[in-house]
Design an enzyme around this catalytic site. Structure first.
Site, mmCIF file in Angstrom:
data_model
loop_
_atom_site.group_PDB
_atom_site.id
_atom_site.type_symbol
_atom_site.label_atom_id
_atom_site.label_comp_id
_atom_site.label_asym_id
_atom_site.label_seq_id
_atom_site.Cartn_x
_atom_site.Cartn_y
_atom_site.Cartn_z
ATOM 1 N N ASP A 60 -5.622 9.022 9.444
ATOM 2 C CA ASP A 60 -5.634 8.053 10.534
ATOM 3 C C ASP A 60 -5.505 8.689 11.907
ATOM 4 O O ASP A 60 -4.818 9.677 12.072
ATOM 5 C CB ASP A 60 -4.378 7.161 10.366
ATOM 6 N N LYS A 116 0.821 -1.209 0.000
ATOM 7 C CA LYS A 116 0.000 0.000 0.000
ATOM 8 C C LYS A 116 0.862 1.270 0.000
ATOM 9 O O LYS A 116 0.633 2.198 -0.769
ATOM 10 C CB LYS A 116 -0.900 -0.005 1.248
ATOM 11 N N ASN A 117 1.866 1.293 0.887
ATOM 12 C CA ASN A 117 2.658 2.526 1.021
ATOM 13 C C ASN A 117 3.462 2.830 -0.242
ATOM 14 O O ASN A 117 3.709 3.983 -0.575
ATOM 15 C CB ASN A 117 3.585 2.430 2.237
#
Length: 435
Positions: free
Chosen positions: A122, A23-24
């Site tokens: 987040d 993902k990153n």
């Protein structure tokens, strides 16, 4: 609604699992397609919300996106609609997407200006974006915050290479500054640069596009500016956080699991940290095989003192896996101190584990001591809510090993980072369903 997982724990799992793309890395690589008007082909794209939203955002800007298969797409950023950046649609989509900050560097480099809404994201403590902004300013960008519409307007019509010492080795900050610097005039030196595998992947891809970046893999990057970049193909690494999560899952549930195609050499010290918790794992080609284990015993340091597992910038241990280590330690023999240095609220899910019967002392917001139960007492299933992506998966692993039924609410937090996690776990024999 189907926004909760119901789990019957205590079952041994078995089989093979393939980690999704990282993902990153995806958020950086997909933003980088804005650096050229030529065709980019990206594969092993994880099918998760944060990444899909970013791809959708690029489409709204005018990038031609073609999905060739489930994990592969081509991108052509020939025409970009500059007016879109001041629209309400961009504010809504960009503001709710942490990864949207990553489009700033490429836009400034190629078009000389950009606007971005103030970012959200987040709940894991104060994630500052200062590193990004300070880097852009050193390259000559000028920021103007408009409090009326909540946008930053950035003028970068004359980016010049310079010496930059980063205030922290931020992965996204480094990536963003690198993407701005590749098309700046002259040479940029970035010291205290992050050197995570994701960032190495980005730099290697940029070089294939015609950039001149040296020092890849170190914390000192030198970038000679070029006038334009061309298209290329790129394949994402597997997600090391998923790989670590699956190692932890196998140990907690006493399962025999093979994790496929892990790019072992890019995992740094992740396998070693899990080995220190007593988990047997072996490398088989590019797979990791974990045998079924009824016990695993935590190492001590050589002088017999308590093992400490702490996060630090790469090649240190990634903060994203500390919550997994903490959960796995609850069923180990022995004790370990978990020290979460980078974020101040990543340990705030410990209360849920205490409710499940784990033996943990939360020393302060950054440190927890885990006294392992050595699988003598199983955790109990409970109902709980996931506070953030990483804690969510840690609680999921705890629930799969627990006795009885657990319900995890707020699972969209988990799904932001892990694609089809319930289907993939069911394929291993887990009893998990959406309710």
């Amino acid at each position: 609604m189907n926004n909760a997982f119901q789990i019957q724990g205590g079952k041994k799992l078995k089989g093979e699992i393939i980690p999704q793309g990282a993902k990153n890395e995806a958020l950086q690589i997909i933003s980088a397609v804005l650096l050229t008007g030529e065709k980019m082909t990206i594969s092993n794209i994880p099918d998760i919300q944060d990444v899909n939203k970013l791809i959708e955002l690029l489409g709204d800007m005018g990038v031609e996106v073609n999905r060739i298969s489930r994990d592969t797409a081509t991108f052509e950023a020939k025409e970009i609609d500059q007016d879109f950046f001041n629209s309400e649609a961009f504010k809504t989509k960009g503001g709710g997407l942490r990864g949207s900050i990553m489009i700033l560097g490429p836009l400034l480099a190629r078009f000389g200006s950009a606007s971005i809404p103030k970012p959200g994201g987040d709940k894991i403590g104060r994630r500052r974006l200062d590193t990004h902004f300070l880097g852009f300013e050193k390259l000559g960008a000028r920021f103007d915050f408009n409090p009326e519409n909540g946008f930053y307007n950035v003028d970068a019509s004359n980016l010049q290479g310079t010496y930059i010492l980063l205030d922290e080795a931020s992965v996204t900050g480094t990536a963003n500054i690198v993407m701005a610097a590749v098309l700046a005039k002259g040479t940029t030196t970035i010291y205290n640069a992050a050197c995570e595998p994701y960032l190495q992947q980005l730099c290697k891809m940029l070089n294939r596009m015609g950039a001149k970046i040296s020092g890849i893999g170190s914390n000192l990057l030198t970038i000679e500016g070029v006038t334009e970049l061309g298209g290329t193909e790129h394949r994402m690494l597997p997600d090391m956080i998923e790989i670590g999560s699956f190692i932890g899952l196998a140990a907690m549930t006493g399962s025999e699991i093979t994790i496929k195609d892990v790019h072992y050499d890019e995992l740094g010290m992740i396998p070693d940290v899990f080995k220190r918790l007593g988990i047997k794992l072996e490398r088989r080609g590019d797979d990791i095989y974990i045998p079924s284990q009824d016990h695993y015993e935590i190492d001590t340091f050589i002088d017999g003192s308590l093992l400490t597992v702490a996060d630090s910038p790469w090649p240190g241990f990634t903060p994203d896996l500390l919550s997994i280590v903490l959960v796995v330690a609850t069923q180990a023999k022995g004790s370990v101190l978990i020290h979460q240095k980078m974020f101040e609220s990543r340990l705030f899910f410990v209360d849920k584990l205490l409710d499940m019967g784990a033996n943990i002392i939360l020393c302060d917001p950054h440190r927890a001591t885990v006294i392992g139960l050595d699988k003598q007492i199983q955790l109990r299933g409970i109902s709980m809510t996931s506070p953030d992506i990483r804690a969510g998966v840690s609680l999921l692993i705890a629930a799969l090993s627990a006795q009885g039924q657990s319900t995890i609410y707020n699972i969209e937090q988990i799904e932001r980072g892990y694609q089809n996690i319930d289907d993939r776990l069911r394929a291993l024999g887990a009893d998990i369903k959406r309710v």
